[in-house]
Design a protein around this motif. Structure first.
Motif, PDB file in Angstrom:
ATOM      1  N   ASP A 298     -12.776 -14.819   8.496  1.00  0.00           N
ATOM      2  CA  ASP A 298     -14.227 -15.042   8.544  1.00  0.00           C
ATOM      3  C   ASP A 298     -14.922 -14.332   7.388  1.00  0.00           C
ATOM      4  O   ASP A 298     -15.856 -14.870   6.782  1.00  0.00           O
ATOM      5  N   LYS A 299     -14.476 -13.120   7.090  1.00  0.00           N
ATOM      6  CA  LYS A 299     -15.103 -12.347   6.015  1.00  0.00           C
ATOM      7  C   LYS A 299     -14.516 -12.693   4.654  1.00  0.00           C
ATOM      8  O   LYS A 299     -15.011 -12.245   3.627  1.00  0.00           O
ATOM      9  N   LYS A 300     -13.434 -13.462   4.658  1.00  0.00           N
ATOM     10  CA  LYS A 300     -12.761 -13.851   3.414  1.00  0.00           C
ATOM     11  C   LYS A 300     -12.347 -12.622   2.628  1.00  0.00           C
ATOM     12  O   LYS A 300     -12.643 -12.475   1.425  1.00  0.00           O
ATOM     13  N   THR A 301     -11.669 -11.720   3.308  1.00  0.00           N
ATOM     14  CA  THR A 301     -11.182 -10.509   2.665  1.00  0.00           C
ATOM     15  C   THR A 301      -9.700 -10.308   2.944  1.00  0.00           C
ATOM     16  O   THR A 301      -9.169 -10.820   3.935  1.00  0.00           O
ATOM     17  N   VAL A 302      -9.059  -9.557   2.078  1.00  0.00           N
ATOM     18  CA  VAL A 302      -7.667  -9.178   2.284  1.00  0.00           C
ATOM     19  C   VAL A 302      -7.530  -7.710   1.897  1.00  0.00           C
ATOM     20  O   VAL A 302      -8.153  -7.245   0.935  1.00  0.00           O
ATOM     21  N   THR A 303      -6.736  -7.001   2.660  1.00  0.00           N
ATOM     22  CA  THR A 303      -6.530  -5.583   2.429  1.00  0.00           C
ATOM     23  C   THR A 303      -5.038  -5.302   2.284  1.00  0.00           C
ATOM     24  O   THR A 303      -4.223  -5.864   3.026  1.00  0.00           O
ATOM     25  N   LEU A 304      -4.712  -4.469   1.343  1.00  0.00           N
ATOM     26  CA  LEU A 304      -3.329  -4.036   1.146  1.00  0.00           C
ATOM     27  C   LEU A 304      -3.271  -2.538   1.422  1.00  0.00           C
ATOM     28  O   LEU A 304      -3.843  -1.737   0.679  1.00  0.00           O
ATOM     29  N   GLN A 305      -2.624  -2.180   2.504  1.00  0.00           N
ATOM     30  CA  GLN A 305      -2.421  -0.774   2.845  1.00  0.00           C
ATOM     31  C   GLN A 305      -1.086  -0.337   2.255  1.00  0.00           C
ATOM     32  O   GLN A 305      -0.038  -0.885   2.616  1.00  0.00           O
ATOM     33  N   MET A 306      -1.142   0.625   1.363  1.00  0.00           N
ATOM     34  CA  MET A 306       0.065   1.085   0.676  1.00  0.00           C
ATOM     35  C   MET A 306       0.392   2.496   1.130  1.00  0.00           C
ATOM     36  O   MET A 306      -0.444   3.399   1.012  1.00  0.00           O
ATOM     37  N   SER A 307       1.595   2.670   1.630  1.00  0.00           N
ATOM     38  CA  SER A 307       2.040   3.975   2.115  1.00  0.00           C
ATOM     39  C   SER A 307       3.338   4.343   1.421  1.00  0.00           C
ATOM     40  O   SER A 307       3.997   3.506   0.823  1.00  0.00           O
ATOM     41  N   SER A 308       3.689   5.614   1.543  1.00  0.00           N
ATOM     42  CA  SER A 308       4.921   6.122   0.925  1.00  0.00           C
ATOM     43  C   SER A 308       5.012   5.691  -0.530  1.00  0.00           C
ATOM     44  O   SER A 308       6.046   5.200  -0.984  1.00  0.00           O
TER      45      SER A 308
END
Length: 120
Positions: free
Chosen positions: A74-84
């Motif tokens: 709906d918000k037309k967003t993408v998130t990349l959570q980067m760990s380690s």
């Protein structure tokens, strides 16, 4: 004209975490895929992780288990959570989306790029 807006990135120590976000404001009919690529000097852009409608996720083996992609349709967003994070993750990260806009042709659109630097 579709423009992807990125945020996040920066400098972090090895083992740390960062989050990248990307939005696609504007009049859009469909987003077929959305995700992240990265590029280091002298090399081409490589896929990090993306999500494709009706297909699922694709990701580089090097980030498996460490990076997670999520999206809000709906918000037309993408998130990349980067760990380690590792020093070899250092690169300029680019958001990419396969978009069909209301005005214009379907195509792959790129963000301006955001620097991720991981110190050892």
């Amino acid at each position: 004209q579709v423009q992807l807006v990125e945020s996040g990135g920066g400098l972090v120590q090895s083992g740390g975490s960062l989050r990248l976000s990307c939005g696609a404001p504007g009049d859009i009919i469909t987003i077929t895929s959305m995700g992240w690529y990265r590029q280091t000097p002298g090399k081409g852009r490589e896929l990090v992780e993306k999500f494709t409608t009706n297909v699922g996720e694709n990701y580089a083996e090097s980030v498996k288990g460490r990076f997670t992609i999520s999206g809000d349709e709906d918000k037309k967003t993408v998130t990349l959570q980067m760990s380690s994070l590792k020093p070899e993750d250092t690169a300029v990260y680019y958001c990419n989306a396969d978009i069909t806009p209301i005005i214009g042709d379907r195509g792959h659109y790129w963000g301006q790029g955001t620097q991720v630097m991981v110190s050892s």
